[in-house]
Design an enzyme around this catalytic site. Structure first.
Site, PDB file in Angstrom:
ATOM      1  N   SER A 144       0.825  -1.214   0.000  1.00 28.35           N
ATOM      2  CA  SER A 144       0.000   0.000   0.000  1.00 28.35           C
ATOM      3  C   SER A 144       0.858   1.262   0.000  1.00 28.35           C
ATOM      4  O   SER A 144       0.335   2.372   0.033  1.00 28.35           O
ATOM      5  CB  SER A 144      -0.930  -0.002   1.214  1.00 28.35           C
ATOM      6  OG  SER A 144      -0.188  -0.170   2.403  1.00 28.35           O
TER       7      SER A 144
ATOM      8  N   ASN B  66      -2.466  -2.660  13.259  1.00 33.57           N
ATOM      9  CA  ASN B  66      -3.917  -2.499  13.185  1.00 33.57           C
ATOM     10  C   ASN B  66      -4.408  -1.252  13.934  1.00 33.57           C
ATOM     11  O   ASN B  66      -5.222  -0.495  13.414  1.00 33.57           O
ATOM     12  CB  ASN B  66      -4.623  -3.749  13.731  1.00 33.57           C
ATOM     13  CG  ASN B  66      -4.298  -4.972  12.896  1.00 33.57           C
ATOM     14  OD1 ASN B  66      -3.672  -4.856  11.846  1.00 33.57           O
ATOM     15  ND2 ASN B  66      -4.698  -6.148  13.357  1.00 33.57           N
TER      16      ASN B  66
ATOM     17  N   HIS C  11     -40.108  22.630 -11.818  1.00 34.37           N
ATOM     18  CA  HIS C  11     -40.122  21.842 -13.068  1.00 34.37           C
ATOM     19  C   HIS C  11     -39.344  22.541 -14.192  1.00 34.37           C
ATOM     20  O   HIS C  11     -39.629  22.347 -15.364  1.00 34.37           O
ATOM     21  CB  HIS C  11     -41.556  21.576 -13.546  1.00 34.37           C
ATOM     22  CG  HIS C  11     -42.456  21.066 -12.468  1.00 34.37           C
ATOM     23  ND1 HIS C  11     -42.637  19.739 -12.205  1.00 34.37           N
ATOM     24  CD2 HIS C  11     -43.216  21.742 -11.560  1.00 34.37           C
ATOM     25  CE1 HIS C  11     -43.490  19.598 -11.191  1.00 34.37           C
ATOM     26  NE2 HIS C  11     -43.843  20.796 -10.767  1.00 34.37           N
TER      27      HIS C  11
ATOM     28  N   SER D 265     -13.058  27.158 -27.130  1.00 31.84           N
ATOM     29  CA  SER D 265     -13.116  25.968 -27.958  1.00 31.84           C
ATOM     30  C   SER D 265     -12.057  26.086 -29.036  1.00 31.84           C
ATOM     31  O   SER D 265     -11.802  27.176 -29.543  1.00 31.84           O
ATOM     32  CB  SER D 265     -14.504  25.858 -28.577  1.00 31.84           C
ATOM     33  OG  SER D 265     -14.440  25.108 -29.778  1.00 31.84           O
TER      34      SER D 265
ATOM     35  N   LYS E 155     -17.042  30.428 -28.524  1.00 36.19           N
ATOM     36  CA  LYS E 155     -17.378  29.705 -27.298  1.00 36.19           C
ATOM     37  C   LYS E 155     -16.640  30.198 -26.051  1.00 36.19           C
ATOM     38  O   LYS E 155     -15.467  30.532 -26.094  1.00 36.19           O
ATOM     39  CB  LYS E 155     -17.060  28.207 -27.473  1.00 36.19           C
ATOM     40  CG  LYS E 155     -17.992  27.481 -28.409  1.00 36.19           C
ATOM     41  CD  LYS E 155     -19.414  27.348 -27.873  1.00 36.19           C
ATOM     42  CE  LYS E 155     -19.517  26.353 -26.760  1.00 36.19           C
ATOM     43  NZ  LYS E 155     -19.695  24.980 -27.189  1.00 36.19           N
TER      44      LYS E 155
ATOM     45  N   GLU F  43     -18.713  22.544 -14.720  1.00 34.44           N
ATOM     46  CA  GLU F  43     -18.926  21.242 -15.381  1.00 34.44           C
ATOM     47  C   GLU F  43     -18.069  20.158 -14.733  1.00 34.44           C
ATOM     48  O   GLU F  43     -18.520  19.042 -14.486  1.00 34.44           O
ATOM     49  CB  GLU F  43     -18.593  21.336 -16.875  1.00 34.44           C
ATOM     50  CG  GLU F  43     -19.641  22.073 -17.681  1.00 34.44           C
ATOM     51  CD  GLU F  43     -19.230  22.185 -19.147  1.00 34.44           C
ATOM     52  OE1 GLU F  43     -19.688  21.374 -19.956  1.00 34.44           O
ATOM     53  OE2 GLU F  43     -18.417  23.080 -19.471  1.00 34.44           O
TER      54      GLU F  43
ATOM     55  N   GLN G 279      -7.285  -2.271   4.000  1.00 38.82           N
ATOM     56  CA  GLN G 279      -6.278  -1.484   3.297  1.00 38.82           C
ATOM     57  C   GLN G 279      -6.915  -0.726   2.112  1.00 38.82           C
ATOM     58  O   GLN G 279      -6.414   0.298   1.685  1.00 38.82           O
ATOM     59  CB  GLN G 279      -5.155  -2.404   2.801  1.00 38.82           C
ATOM     60  CG  GLN G 279      -4.008  -1.681   2.160  1.00 38.82           C
ATOM     61  CD  GLN G 279      -2.792  -2.585   2.040  1.00 38.82           C
ATOM     62  OE1 GLN G 279      -2.173  -2.935   3.047  1.00 38.82           O
ATOM     63  NE2 GLN G 279      -2.459  -2.971   0.832  1.00 38.82           N
TER      64      GLN G 279
HETATM   65  N1  ARG Z   1      -1.326  -1.421   5.299  1.00 38.70           N
HETATM   66  C1  ARG Z   1      -2.264  -1.925   6.222  1.00 38.70           C
HETATM   67  C2  ARG Z   1      -3.610  -1.202   6.026  1.00 38.70           C
HETATM   68  O1  ARG Z   1      -3.612  -0.234   5.383  1.00 38.70           O
HETATM   69  C3  ARG Z   1      -1.799  -1.697   7.622  1.00 38.70           C
HETATM   70  C4  ARG Z   1      -2.353  -2.651   8.602  1.00 38.70           C
HETATM   71  C5  ARG Z   1      -1.852  -4.021   8.318  1.00 38.70           C
HETATM   72  N2  ARG Z   1      -2.178  -4.940   9.342  1.00 38.70           N
HETATM   73  C6  ARG Z   1      -2.049  -6.276   9.166  1.00 38.70           C
HETATM   74  N3  ARG Z   1      -2.390  -7.017  10.147  1.00 38.70           N
HETATM   75  N4  ARG Z   1      -1.640  -6.771   8.026  1.00 38.70           N
HETATM   76  O2  ARG Z   1      -4.640  -1.612   6.492  1.00 38.70           O
END
Ligand code: ARG
Length: 461
Positions: free
Chosen positions: A27, A114, A160, A281, A287, A294, A326
């Site tokens: 990640s 975690n 409307h 444009s 334009k 938009e 993740q």
């Molecule tokens: N990169 C992980 C996430 O974004 C961090 C936590 C990973 N924890 C694990 N037990 N693999 O959630």
């Protein structure tokens, strides 16, 4: 090519991770924006650990020095991010160990990625909500200023998308003020839940060290501490709630965008946008395109999509943390960036909107927009509303045939529909008369619009 075993968790493994799985699971490409929050969390955690004598003061000093060095490397773009280390947490921890050796290896005591990642996201989002709120308040102020300038500008109000009744342009702008005002309340309310500290929950069950969570929360400026370790590592409600508020903001911006686009077309010609917020444009020299509204209208879909992604991500996930989580980051980060940019560009653009007052007025004269006023006039003279409605309906039908609006009828013409109609009718069926008759809280009279602006200013100081 085979990679080496992960040195932070590879102890029980006999084989290195498959090269593609490593890339698939990493990640770091997107979570490195959490880096400074990760460091902030580590500083608080280490400080608390030393206060409960799990780290010695010299170990703490080394860790703090190491983290400061890492912070400098990141800020100066000298940090060597590695996909082998999967995510922002392990990249930083691994570098800390490189810098501090033994004491670096102790930073992860009583902590898990975690609770670490849950904390990082909350620290990040807390900052972002404040920045977004600034932009929202700039937009609210811009709306009040423009409404003030335009409170006496008369335009047709629509239902409307058909001309319905004359309104003050200021009143119309204040409708958006109300929407964004509610959006601001929603952000404030969600902030309480973002500002809750999961740290200390560790992997899911808490930790066997005598941690002082109050102290860590104090160091990180968290208002509250999570009360269940299992919930704390798996809860992403706060992010979903934020993206839900962001989706509503985008929905409101998309409605405003749509109107700005319509109003600036030569068919409506109610407003003009500054050249600096429009594009041309490459083929049609005449334009001037309203690209900004938009694009904002278009970006609404991304944020709504992000909301659905997050809800679906969390649906049916068993407790507690799962790697699924993740996947929370990209939709969240994208929503934050999108909402910030859209609010920013609108807050800059709104003060530059110029109204074409004459055209708006002429447009309000079309479409029998004061027909309800004529019916109300007859009611005040003693008719029942249904009868009055029918009489005015006939007058409108005559007007369509003769190609005349009600306020272009002669008194005799009006009288031919009902003899109760007298000269004073013209005060009522004029655009100004119609608007100023709606003089109650929430109405479009100039007096009420001025009051609403005053009340709005008090709110956004
Ligand atoms: N990169 C992980 C996430 O974004 C961090 C936590 C990973 N924890 C694990 N037990 N693999 O959630």
């Amino acid at each position: 090519m085979k990679s080496e075993k992960n040195h932070l968790w590879g102890g029980r493994f006999n084989e290195p991770t498959d090269e593609f799985v490593k890339i698939f699971g990493a990640s770091i490409a997107f979570d490195k924006i959490l880096a400074l929050y990760d460091i902030q969390g580590s500083i608080a955690h280490a400080t608390m650990l030393s206060e409960i004598d799990v780290l010695s003061s010299s170990e703490l000093n080394e860790i703090l020095k190491g983290l400061t060095k890492i912070k400098d490397e990141i800020v100066n773009d000298q940090f060597n991010w590695s996909i082998d280390l999967e995510d922002v947490h392990m990249n930083i921890e691994s570098r800390l160990i490189e810098i501090c050796g033994e004491s670096g290896k102790k930073i992860h005591t009583g902590r898990s990625r975690n609770d670490q990642v849950a904390t990082d996201i909350r620290l990040y989002l807390r900052d972002q909500v404040l920045l977004i709120n600034n932009e929202l308040e700039r937009l609210l102020t811009a709306l009040l200023d423009l409404a003030d300038q335009e409170k006496e500008t008369i335009m047709p109000g629509f239902t409307h998308l058909q001309a319905a009744q004359p309104i003050s342009f200021g009143h119309h702008l204040l409708a958006y003020f109300e929407m964004f005002k509610r959006d601001r309340e929603r952000l404030y309310d969600g902030f309480k839940r973002i500002n809750t500290m999961p740290l200390g929950s560790a992997a899911l069950a808490g930790t066997s060290y005598p941690i002082n969570r109050d102290r860590t929360a104090e160091l990180l400026g968290f208002e509250r501490i999570s009360l269940n370790s299992i919930d704390a590592v798996s809860d992403r409600d706060f992010a979903i709630e934020f993206v839900s508020s962001a989706s509503l903001i985008m929905m409101h911006l998309s409605r405003f965008s749509e109107e700005i686009i319509l109003w600036s077309s030569s068919q409506f010609d109610f407003i003009s946008l500054p050249d600096s917020f429009s594009t041309g444009s490459s083929i049609m020299p005449q334009k001037k395109n309203p690209d900004v509204p938009e694009l904002v209208r278009g970006k609404t879909g991304r944020v709504t999509g992000n909301l659905i992604s997050l809800l679906t991500l969390m649906k049916s996930q068993p407790l507690a943390y799962n790697k699924d989580n993740q996947e929370d980051k990209e939709p969240l980060f994208d929503s934050v960036d999108t909402i910030f940019n859209c609010l920013h560009v609108f807050a800059d653009m709104v003060p530059m909107i110029k109204s074409n007052k004459d055209n708006m007025y002429q447009s309000a004269l079309k479409g029998f927009t004061t027909a309800t006023d004529l019916a109300d006039y007859l009611v005040k003279k003693g008719l029942a509303f249904r009868d009055a409605h029918d009489i005015v309906g006939k007058a409108v039908s005559y007007g369509i045939k003769e190609n005349k609006d009600l306020n272009e009828f002669s008194l005799d013409e009006l009288k031919s529909f009902n003899k109760l109609i007298e000269k004073d009718v013209f005060d009522v069926i004029s655009l100004e008369g119609s608007i100023n008759a709606r003089d109650h809280l929430g109405g479009t009279s100039i007096k009420q619009v001025s009051k609403a602006i005053k009340a709005g200013r008090k709110l956004i100081k």
